[in-house]
Structure formats: structure tokens, C-alpha cells
Write a protein that holds these residues in place. Structure first.
Motif, PDB file in Angstrom:
ATOM      1  N   SER A 146      42.048  32.394  47.434  1.00 15.97           N
ATOM      2  CA  SER A 146      42.802  32.406  46.178  1.00 15.97           C
ATOM      3  C   SER A 146      42.517  31.163  45.346  1.00 15.97           C
ATOM      4  CB  SER A 146      44.305  32.517  46.461  1.00 15.97           C
ATOM      5  OG  SER A 146      44.623  33.747  47.073  1.00 15.97           O
ATOM      6  N   VAL A 147      42.323  30.025  45.999  1.00 12.72           N
ATOM      7  CA  VAL A 147      42.080  28.782  45.260  1.00 12.72           C
ATOM      8  C   VAL A 147      40.593  28.498  45.096  1.00 12.72           C
ATOM      9  CG1 VAL A 147      44.301  27.769  45.857  1.00 12.72           C
ATOM     10  CG2 VAL A 147      42.343  27.378  47.359  1.00 12.72           C
ATOM     11  N   GLY A 148      39.751  29.447  45.479  1.00 10.46           N
ATOM     12  CA  GLY A 148      38.316  29.319  45.271  1.00 10.46           C
ATOM     13  C   GLY A 148      37.862  30.147  44.082  1.00 10.46           C
ATOM     14  N   ALA A 149      36.599  30.007  43.738  1.00 12.68           N
ATOM     15  CA  ALA A 149      36.038  30.751  42.615  1.00 12.68           C
ATOM     16  C   ALA A 149      36.105  32.250  42.883  1.00 12.68           C
ATOM     17  CB  ALA A 149      34.591  30.328  42.376  1.00 12.68           C
ATOM     18  N   ARG A 150      36.422  33.010  41.866  1.00 10.78           N
ATOM     19  CA  ARG A 150      36.446  34.465  41.990  1.00 10.78           C
ATOM     20  C   ARG A 150      35.032  34.989  41.722  1.00 10.78           C
ATOM     21  NH1 ARG A 150      42.107  35.695  41.987  1.00 10.78           N
ATOM     22  NH2 ARG A 150      42.962  33.732  42.733  1.00 10.78           N
ATOM     23  N   GLY A 151      34.583  35.904  42.567  1.00 12.83           N
ATOM     24  CA  GLY A 151      33.246  36.447  42.397  1.00 12.83           C
ATOM     25  C   GLY A 151      32.856  37.277  43.587  1.00 12.83           C
ATOM     26  N   VAL A 152      31.571  37.268  43.901  1.00 12.99           N
ATOM     27  CA  VAL A 152      31.062  38.134  44.953  1.00 12.99           C
ATOM     28  C   VAL A 152      31.676  37.814  46.314  1.00 12.99           C
ATOM     29  CG1 VAL A 152      29.072  36.657  45.474  1.00 12.99           C
ATOM     30  CG2 VAL A 152      28.948  39.125  45.912  1.00 12.99           C
ATOM     31  N   PHE A 153      32.060  36.549  46.530  1.00  8.41           N
ATOM     32  CA  PHE A 153      32.641  36.157  47.811  1.00  8.41           C
ATOM     33  C   PHE A 153      33.937  36.917  48.117  1.00  8.41           C
ATOM     34  CE2 PHE A 153      30.259  32.272  46.731  1.00  8.41           C
ATOM     35  CZ  PHE A 153      29.531  32.109  47.897  1.00  8.41           C
ATOM     36  N   ASN A 154      34.716  37.200  47.077  1.00 10.54           N
ATOM     37  CA  ASN A 154      36.058  37.732  47.321  1.00 10.54           C
ATOM     38  C   ASN A 154      36.448  38.898  46.421  1.00 10.54           C
ATOM     39  OD1 ASN A 154      36.585  36.326  44.855  1.00 10.54           O
ATOM     40  ND2 ASN A 154      37.041  34.476  46.038  1.00 10.54           N
ATOM     41  N   ARG A 155      35.473  39.505  45.751  1.00  7.97           N
ATOM     42  CA  ARG A 155      35.786  40.589  44.811  1.00  7.97           C
ATOM     43  C   ARG A 155      36.521  41.744  45.487  1.00  7.97           C
ATOM     44  NH1 ARG A 155      30.687  41.610  42.763  1.00  7.97           N
ATOM     45  NH2 ARG A 155      30.998  39.802  41.417  1.00  7.97           N
ATOM     46  N   ALA A 156      36.122  42.096  46.698  1.00  6.82           N
ATOM     47  CA  ALA A 156      36.732  43.238  47.386  1.00  6.82           C
ATOM     48  C   ALA A 156      38.179  42.985  47.775  1.00  6.82           C
ATOM     49  CB  ALA A 156      35.917  43.584  48.635  1.00  6.82           C
ATOM     50  N   TYR A 157      38.564  41.706  47.796  1.00 11.45           N
ATOM     51  CA  TYR A 157      39.894  41.348  48.287  1.00 11.45           C
ATOM     52  C   TYR A 157      40.818  40.899  47.161  1.00 11.45           C
ATOM     53  CZ  TYR A 157      36.176  40.695  51.653  1.00 11.45           C
ATOM     54  OH  TYR A 157      35.020  40.863  52.371  1.00 11.45           O
ATOM     55  N   ALA A 158      40.396  41.125  45.919  1.00  8.45           N
ATOM     56  CA  ALA A 158      41.145  40.639  44.758  1.00  8.45           C
ATOM     57  C   ALA A 158      42.620  41.029  44.770  1.00  8.45           C
ATOM     58  CB  ALA A 158      40.473  41.121  43.467  1.00  8.45           C
ATOM     59  N   PRO A 159      42.988  42.241  45.229  1.00  8.76           N
ATOM     60  CA  PRO A 159      44.419  42.588  45.226  1.00  8.76           C
ATOM     61  C   PRO A 159      45.275  41.688  46.109  1.00  8.76           C
ATOM     62  CG  PRO A 159      43.071  44.564  45.432  1.00  8.76           C
ATOM     63  CD  PRO A 159      42.152  43.392  45.607  1.00  8.76           C
ATOM     64  N   LEU A 160      44.659  40.991  47.057  1.00 17.50           N
ATOM     65  CA  LEU A 160      45.420  40.138  47.965  1.00 17.50           C
ATOM     66  C   LEU A 160      45.591  38.714  47.446  1.00 17.50           C
ATOM     67  CD1 LEU A 160      43.721  41.155  51.354  1.00 17.50           C
ATOM     68  CD2 LEU A 160      45.864  42.021  50.413  1.00 17.50           C
ATOM     69  N   LEU A 161      44.818  38.334  46.450  1.00 17.95           N
ATOM     70  CA  LEU A 161      44.761  36.934  46.040  1.00 17.95           C
ATOM     71  C   LEU A 161      45.837  36.604  45.010  1.00 17.95           C
ATOM     72  CD1 LEU A 161      40.882  36.548  45.696  1.00 17.95           C
ATOM     73  CD2 LEU A 161      42.314  36.411  47.750  1.00 17.95           C
ATOM     74  N   PHE A 162      46.404  35.403  45.116  1.00 17.07           N
ATOM     75  CA  PHE A 162      47.408  35.001  44.135  1.00 17.07           C
ATOM     76  C   PHE A 162      46.750  34.322  42.942  1.00 17.07           C
ATOM     77  CE2 PHE A 162      47.493  31.526  47.377  1.00 17.07           C
ATOM     78  CZ  PHE A 162      47.150  30.444  46.586  1.00 17.07           C
ATOM     79  N   ASP A 163      47.444  34.339  41.826  1.00 11.97           N
ATOM     80  CA  ASP A 163      46.915  33.806  40.571  1.00 11.97           C
ATOM     81  C   ASP A 163      46.931  32.278  40.591  1.00 11.97           C
ATOM     82  OD1 ASP A 163      45.923  33.984  37.930  1.00 11.97           O
ATOM     83  OD2 ASP A 163      47.921  33.566  37.150  1.00 11.97           O
ATOM     84  N   VAL A 164      45.915  31.682  39.988  1.00 15.20           N
ATOM     85  CA  VAL A 164      45.808  30.223  39.913  1.00 15.20           C
ATOM     86  C   VAL A 164      45.422  29.825  38.495  1.00 15.20           C
ATOM     87  CG1 VAL A 164      45.148  29.963  42.351  1.00 15.20           C
ATOM     88  CG2 VAL A 164      43.365  30.251  40.620  1.00 15.20           C
ATOM     89  N   GLY A 165      45.559  28.529  38.222  1.00 13.56           N
ATOM     90  CA  GLY A 165      45.065  27.989  36.967  1.00 13.56           C
ATOM     91  C   GLY A 165      43.729  27.317  37.194  1.00 13.56           C
TER      92      GLY A 165
END
Length: 418
Positions: A146-165
Motif C-alpha cells: 500500500s505504501v509502495g508504488a502502484r503498478g505491475v508489482f501490485n495491480r492484481a491486489y489493488a482492491p486490498l490496498l489502502f489509499d495513500v498520499g
């Protein structure tokens, strides 16, 4: 291995790439079942500091294995953990007075995030938002992703990640933009900022100035925003000092350490916190305790390995070795930097990196697998990040092996990225 049931990390098995079987290791080298000697140019994913099978660390592991292998750490303790905690407090900045054990870098970040949110919750202040830096990477568990860059590493898990600034990376000439956006974001009273100090690892070995790190810390302090330093990769000398934060003259509220904590021999991590964060969880009310653990928290064998590593740091000239390795790499990097296919040659401490000219300079660049195979065929463990080739060797590596590494990188560049 052909026919193996193992599902390897960060590996697309559909490509059919060979997976060598390593039988043993020593110093800066790995040895395979078919008799090859492989130079470990990335410290086996950034963990090995003093070299493979360091005698002092191996002896400590063997001695501890004959005494106590594992024990629950909730409500119980043991000498290796007590010794390690005291020695860490002596070695680390004085403001970091509490040590929480875990078992990996990702977990140490999860612990840090939970400490920060628990701090505000127990104070009765509704501060939940976490600020992060563009291109950052903090691990592969849910909070760390969640606190890392959004992209290919975690695209499939996006529904689980919390929002960050997200703050922009302080690229050369754009440093003030990062600081201005942090200042603005802090007015909304976020809970914490988490950063990789001085260099972003998996994000492409991106380096930024110590002055920027110092100013980010100062902004957070002015606004009462907790500052988390993820030194999982940068700690234990990689940037030229014990901690990267030292170069900025700062102390975080929470510090994450792993990888080189045991010299890279066995898994262990710690999250160090200020007394204020500990006290926010201290109470006679069990509902405000810090709710986190894992089965292998403070494993005695791992703690013994870490104690041996700290003894090496206290008793041997480790920083001198690091400085010498940095100088020896500097000359070799300068030769590579002069090649026409090379962009943005850079170095901090014992870490060097370049980009090879390519139309698609991201992690999924087709150049990455080609380079990986190219280096593997030359008996080198180098694992490029797309078209970014980096070197992060154990501190014991000799000139002969450094020559092999940089000659192969130069060859790859001259062949037009294979």
C-alpha cells in the motif's frame, strides 16, 4: 531445476528460464551443482554484507543451535534477544529506545505502520493517512504494498490496498517540488511519512540528496507527522555509513532494519521506535497493547547471528572496507559511464547503477530478461531492474571479481544491450 514443484518469487515460469541449483557459497561467490563459480554481484538480493558463510556468524549460529532453537516470544524472553536489543540501542541513535522483533523487511514495515497508526489511535487523534514517495518500494505484504508504488508489482491486489498520499520523487532540479508538496500535505495532519533514505531500491536505484531527506524530516517535525525510515536495504553500510539517515543528520521516529542485520545469513528484522511511540501503547488496559506478532519473533538462532554481526561491526574495520569498496567501484563505473549506450551512471556508497539505452525503461522492459541471461552465462549474479543494471556486492569482494562484473556490464553495453 527441471521438474521442480517450487514456485519461485518474481519468476515467470512460463518463460522457461533456467534456475541453477546452488550447492554452497563462500565469500562473494556461489557454487552450482555443475561446477560453476558465480560471482554474487548483488549480495543475494541485498542481504549478504560480510560475505557468505562468514566464520564468526556461522560459529554463532552453530553454538546457539546447540542451546535453544525456538521459543514463543509473547511473555517470554531469551539471552540472544536481550543482548541484541541492548547492543542495537547502543549502536543506533539514542532517541530510538525500543526494539520490536520480526522476521523480514516487509514485516518490519508492517510493524512500523501499525505502530504509527496505533500511536495516534491511543492518543485519541483521528490521523490515518500515510504519505509516501513516488517510485517507492517497501515490501510485498499488504501494508507494505500500500505504501509502495502502484503498478505491475501490485495491480492484481489493488482492491486490498489502502489509499495513500504520494509525493513526487525529488529528481535533480525538482527537489523543491517534493518539499512543497510535503509541506502542503502535512497541513491535512497525516499520521506518518515513510521513505527509503537517499536511494529507492526496487524503484530503479534512484538517488536523491541528503539535504532533501533532512528537509523532509524537518517539515514532518514541524507538523507533528511521524517519520518512518525504511532502512531495510540502505542500513548496515550500503550507502557508506551505518545508516543512510546519518548522512542527513536525522533520526526518524521509527526505523526499519533487516537484510544485513544478520550479515544476510538468516532472516530477522527489527523495528526501532522512539519512547513516545512505546509509551502511547503502554497502559494497564490490555486493549491498547501493540497487537502484532509472528510465530518466529526473535528466533534465538537468528538473534545469535545478529549478535555476531554487531560484534563484527564493533570489532572489525567494516566502514574502512566499505569505503575501500566504494573507491574501487568508482573507477570502474567511470569507464562504463563513458560508453554511448549508458545513461545516468550513479553511485552511493557500495551501490552503483546505470541505465542502458532502451525504448521502454521500466521493470518489464524486454531488456531485463536478456540481460539476466547474458550475465548468468558469464557466471555473474546480476538481476537488472528493467534496463537498470546495478551492482551491490558483499564488502569482501576482491578486485578480480569486480573486474569480471564491470567487464561484463561494459560488454553488454557495447553489444547494444544484447
Amino acid at each position: 531445476m527441471k521438474g521442480s514443484p517450487i514456485w519461485h518469487p518474481f519468476t515467470q515460469h512460463g518463460l522457461g528460464e533456467p534456475i541453477p541449483l546452488v550447492t554452497h557459497a563462500e565469500g562473494a561467490a556461489l557454487y552450482t551443482e555443475d561446477g560453476r563459480r558465480i560471482v554474487d554481484a548483488i549480495s543475494s538480493w541485498w542481504v549478504t554484507t560480510h560475505g557468505h558463510r562468514n566464520p564468526r556468524i556461522m560459529a554463532a549460529i552453530a553454538e546457539q543451535a546447540g542451546k535453544l532453537d525456538q521459543i514463543i516470544f509473547a511473555g517470554w524472553t531469551h539471552e540472544p534477544a536481550e543482548t541484541l536489543a541492548r547492543c542495537l540501542i547502543e549502536m543506533m541513535p539514542a532517541a530510538l529506545s525500543r526494539v520490536f522483533f520480526s522476521d523480514s523487511g516487509s514485516t518490519s514495515v508492517e510493524v512500523a505502520l501499525k505502530m504509527a497508526l496505533g500511536f495516534w489511535a491511543n492518543r485519541g487523534e483521528p490521523r490515518h493517512r500515510v504519505l509516501v514517495m513516488q517510485h517507492s518500494y517497501h515490501g510485498d505484504t499488504i501494508g507494505a504494498m500500500s505504501v509502495g508504488a502502484r503498478g505491475v508489482f501490485n495491480r492484481a491486489y489493488a482492491p486490498l490496498l489502502f489509499d495513500v498520499g504520494t509525493l513526487p520523487f525529488p529528481a535533480a532540479g525538482r527537489e523543491q517540488d517534493t518539499l512543497d508538496e510535503l509541506e502542503a500535505a502535512c497541513h491535512a495532519r497525516p499520521a506518518a511519512l515513510i521513505v527509503e533514505p537517499l536511494i529507492l531500491g526496487a524503484g530503479g536505484m534512484l538517488i536523491y540528496p541528503a539535504q532533501v531527506l533532512a528537509e523532509m524530516r524537518a517539515i514532518c517535525a514541524r507538523h507533528g507527522v511521524l517519520f518512518i525510515a525504511d532502512e531495510v536495504m540502505t542500513g548496515w553500510g550500503r550507502t557508506g555509513t551505518l545508516l543512510a539517515c546519518e548522512q542527513a543528520g536525522i533520526v526518524p521516529d521509527i526505523l526499519c532494519l533487516s537484510k544485513g542485520l544478520t550479515g544476510g545469513a538468516v532472516p530477522l528484522a527489527v523495528t526501532l521506535a522512539s519512547e513516545a511511540i512505546y509509551q502511547a501503547h503502554w497502559s494497564q488496559d490490555r486493549a491498547t497493547m501493540f497487537f502484532h506478532s509472528s510465530s518466529y519473533t526473535a528466533n534465538p538462532i537468528a538473534c545469535a547471528a545478529a549478535n555476531a554481526n554487531l560484534a563484527i561491526w564493533r570489532e572489525e574495520p567494516v566502514l574502512e572496507r566499505i569505503g575501500d569498496l566504494a573507491k574501487r567501484q568508482q573507477a570502474r563505473l567511470a569507464e562504463i559511464a563513458a560508453l554511448p549506450a549508458v545513461l545516468n551512471a550513479r553511485q552511493i556508497g557500495t551501490i552503483t547503477a546505470i541505465e542502458i539505452v532502451d525504448g521502454k525503461g521500466d521493470y518489464l522492459s524486454s531488456m531485463g530478461p536478456r540481460l539476466l541471461a547474458f550475465f548468468r552465462d558469464r557466471d555473474l549474479l546480476l538481476r537488472p531492474l528493467g534496463n537498470t543494471v546495478y551492482v551491490m556486492p558483499p564488502y569482501c569482494i576482491d578486485d578480480g571479481d569486480l573486474d569480471l562484473i564491470y567487464a561484463a556490464i561494459g560488454e553488454a553495453c557495447e553489444l547494444g544491450a544484447v
